[in-house]
Scaffold this motif. Structure first.
Motif, short mmCIF file in Angstrom:
data_model
loop_
_atom_site.label_atom_id
_atom_site.label_comp_id
_atom_site.label_asym_id
_atom_site.label_seq_id
_atom_site.Cartn_x
_atom_site.Cartn_y
_atom_site.Cartn_z
N LEU A 1 5.70 12.13 -2.72
CA LEU A 1 6.24 11.69 -1.42
C LEU A 1 5.62 12.48 -0.28
CD1 LEU A 1 10.01 11.16 -2.33
CD2 LEU A 1 8.25 9.43 -1.96
N LYS A 2 5.37 13.76 -0.52
CA LYS A 2 4.74 14.60 0.53
C LYS A 2 3.34 14.07 0.85
CE LYS A 2 6.23 18.85 -0.91
NZ LYS A 2 5.82 20.14 -1.41
N ILE A 3 2.63 13.70 -0.20
CA ILE A 3 1.27 13.17 -0.01
C ILE A 3 1.34 11.88 0.80
CG2 ILE A 3 -0.76 12.26 -1.20
CD1 ILE A 3 -0.10 14.17 -3.51
N ARG A 4 2.31 11.02 0.48
CA ARG A 4 2.48 9.77 1.24
C ARG A 4 2.72 10.05 2.72
NH1 ARG A 4 6.22 5.40 -1.91
NH2 ARG A 4 4.81 5.21 -3.68
N GLU A 5 3.61 11.03 2.98
CA GLU A 5 3.92 11.36 4.38
C GLU A 5 2.67 11.83 5.12
OE1 GLU A 5 6.57 10.87 6.35
OE2 GLU A 5 7.20 9.73 4.61
N LYS A 6 1.85 12.61 4.43
CA LYS A 6 0.62 13.12 5.03
C LYS A 6 -0.31 11.95 5.41
CE LYS A 6 -1.60 17.45 3.83
NZ LYS A 6 -2.12 18.21 2.69
N LEU A 7 -0.37 10.97 4.51
CA LEU A 7 -1.23 9.81 4.78
C LEU A 7 -0.68 9.00 5.95
CD1 LEU A 7 -2.27 8.44 1.30
CD2 LEU A 7 -3.78 9.19 3.12
N ILE A 8 0.62 8.81 5.99
CA ILE A 8 1.23 8.02 7.07
C ILE A 8 1.01 8.73 8.42
CG2 ILE A 8 3.41 7.11 8.01
CD1 ILE A 8 4.26 6.74 5.01
N LEU B 1 -4.16 2.99 3.17
CA LEU B 1 -2.80 3.12 2.63
C LEU B 1 -2.67 2.27 1.35
CD1 LEU B 1 -0.66 2.89 5.90
CD2 LEU B 1 -1.39 4.94 4.68
N ILE B 2 -3.29 1.11 1.37
CA ILE B 2 -3.25 0.24 0.18
C ILE B 2 -4.03 0.90 -0.96
CG2 ILE B 2 -3.94 -2.03 -0.74
CD1 ILE B 2 -3.60 -3.09 2.17
N GLY C 1 -4.22 4.04 -6.27
CA GLY C 1 -4.45 5.33 -6.90
C GLY C 1 -3.18 5.90 -7.51
N GLU C 2 -2.07 5.83 -6.78
CA GLU C 2 -0.78 6.34 -7.26
C GLU C 2 -0.39 5.71 -8.60
OE1 GLU C 2 2.21 5.53 -4.38
OE2 GLU C 2 2.16 7.56 -3.56
N ALA C 3 -0.64 4.41 -8.71
CA ALA C 3 -0.25 3.71 -9.94
C ALA C 3 -0.99 4.31 -11.14
CB ALA C 3 -0.56 2.22 -9.81
N PHE C 4 -2.28 4.58 -10.95
CA PHE C 4 -3.05 5.17 -12.06
C PHE C 4 -2.64 6.63 -12.31
CE2 PHE C 4 -5.59 1.44 -11.46
CZ PHE C 4 -5.89 1.10 -12.77
#
Ligand code: ATP
Ligand code: MG
Length: 263
Positions: free
Chosen positions: A16-23, A36-37, A42-45
């Motif tokens: 989640l922290k990584i997601r926030e950084k990207l956003i 973002l897509i 990548g997250e799925a793998f």
């Protein structure tokens, strides 16, 4: 933008922290919407791999370090996601491997290029190639804006590290005779399949390990680095990553079948 608080005990806190950084970096204009897509894929793998650096990834990191250290003109190609997630490690790696840093984007705009350059400079980069008119050369046969490269960087490089690259461009770079090192969580992507050395790992985990490995390998002889390169087989290594996913899923499926209901 309101910052989302992520409780440290949350089971997916790191992701989640990584997601926030990207956003955050998307809002700042560093990351493209398509970035973002790409991250979601990548997250799925990463989930399937168990969110850890695997043995085959470590082997690929060692080969990548050897390739960077035996190169004459190594270049690290940086896009929005890489800058958002690994700016400091990119700079550390460039210093340790004596490599150049070049901004290279699928969706080029001077605003995004400049935002990425600034982020890299803030992280300590002394020189960032490929921004604006500096990207005056062209990679043959490519149609996207990613074909534009810096004549002092990717155009004349012998080894190019491309964290999170697109398949077309990886193929084009390989056809130009360059050794391409990719970091890609998807062992099935065209990038992973076409690169010379593929590190199947999250860029967040792989980059610091690559920096450390380069520093260690610098103490070894040129012969030792060459030996590591000769022993590395990318297709075999990719197959080992697929084995890891398959074995992990089989184990999880078996465990699921053994759960006794009502207990
Ligand atoms: P290709 O063009 O190589 O076939 P693709 O079209 O499936 O790949 P792209 O959007 O072109 O995907 O590239 C993004 C790649 O980056 C994906 O393969 C994805 O798995 C990978 N990726 C995304 N986030 C990360 C990350 N944090 N670390 C490593 N790899 C990542
Ligand atoms: Mg693609």
């Amino acid at each position: 933008m309101t910052k989302v608080e992520i409780p440290p005990e949350h089971p997916r806190a790191e992701s989640l922290k990584i997601r926030e950084k990207l956003i955050e970096n998307y809002v700042k204009g560093v990351v493209a919407s398509a970035g973002l897509i790409a991250h979601g894929r990548g997250e799925a793998f990463d989930y399937l791999l168990g969110e850890r650096t695997t043995e085959p990834a470590l082997k690929a990191i060692k080969a990548a370090a050897a390739a960077l250290l035996t190169a004459e003109r190594p270049v690290i190609s940086v896009n929005g996601n890489t800058a958002a997630l690994a700016a400091e490690d990119t700079v550390k790696l460039a210093k340790a491997a004596d490599a150049k840093i070049e901004v290279n984007l699928f969706y080029r705009s001077i605003e995004r290029e400049t935002a990425i350059k600034r982020l890299l400079e803030k992280a300590g980069a002394a020189e960032v190639l490929g921004v604006g008119e500096d990207a005056s050369a062209r990679i043959p046969e490519l149609t996207s804006e990613r074909r534009r490269v810096d004549p002092r960087g990717i155009l004349i490089a012998d080894v190019v590290l491309v964290p999170l690259e697109d398949g077309d461009r990886t193929e084009a770079l390989v056809r130009m005779g360059k050794k391409v090192i990719a970091i890609d969580l998807n062992p099935l992507s065209r990038t992973a399949q076409k690169a010379s050395i593929t590190i199947v790992d999250n860029v967040v985990r792989a980059m610091p390990k690559l920096v450390e490995t380069v520093k260690k390998l610098k103490m070894e002889s040129l012969d030792e680095r060459r030996k590591i390169l000769l022993q590395f087989d990318n297709h075999r290594n990719l197959a080992e990553s697929l084995d890891i996913i398959r074995e992990r899923l089989s184990k999880l499926a078996e465990e699921g079948k053994n759960v006794v209901f009502g207990k």
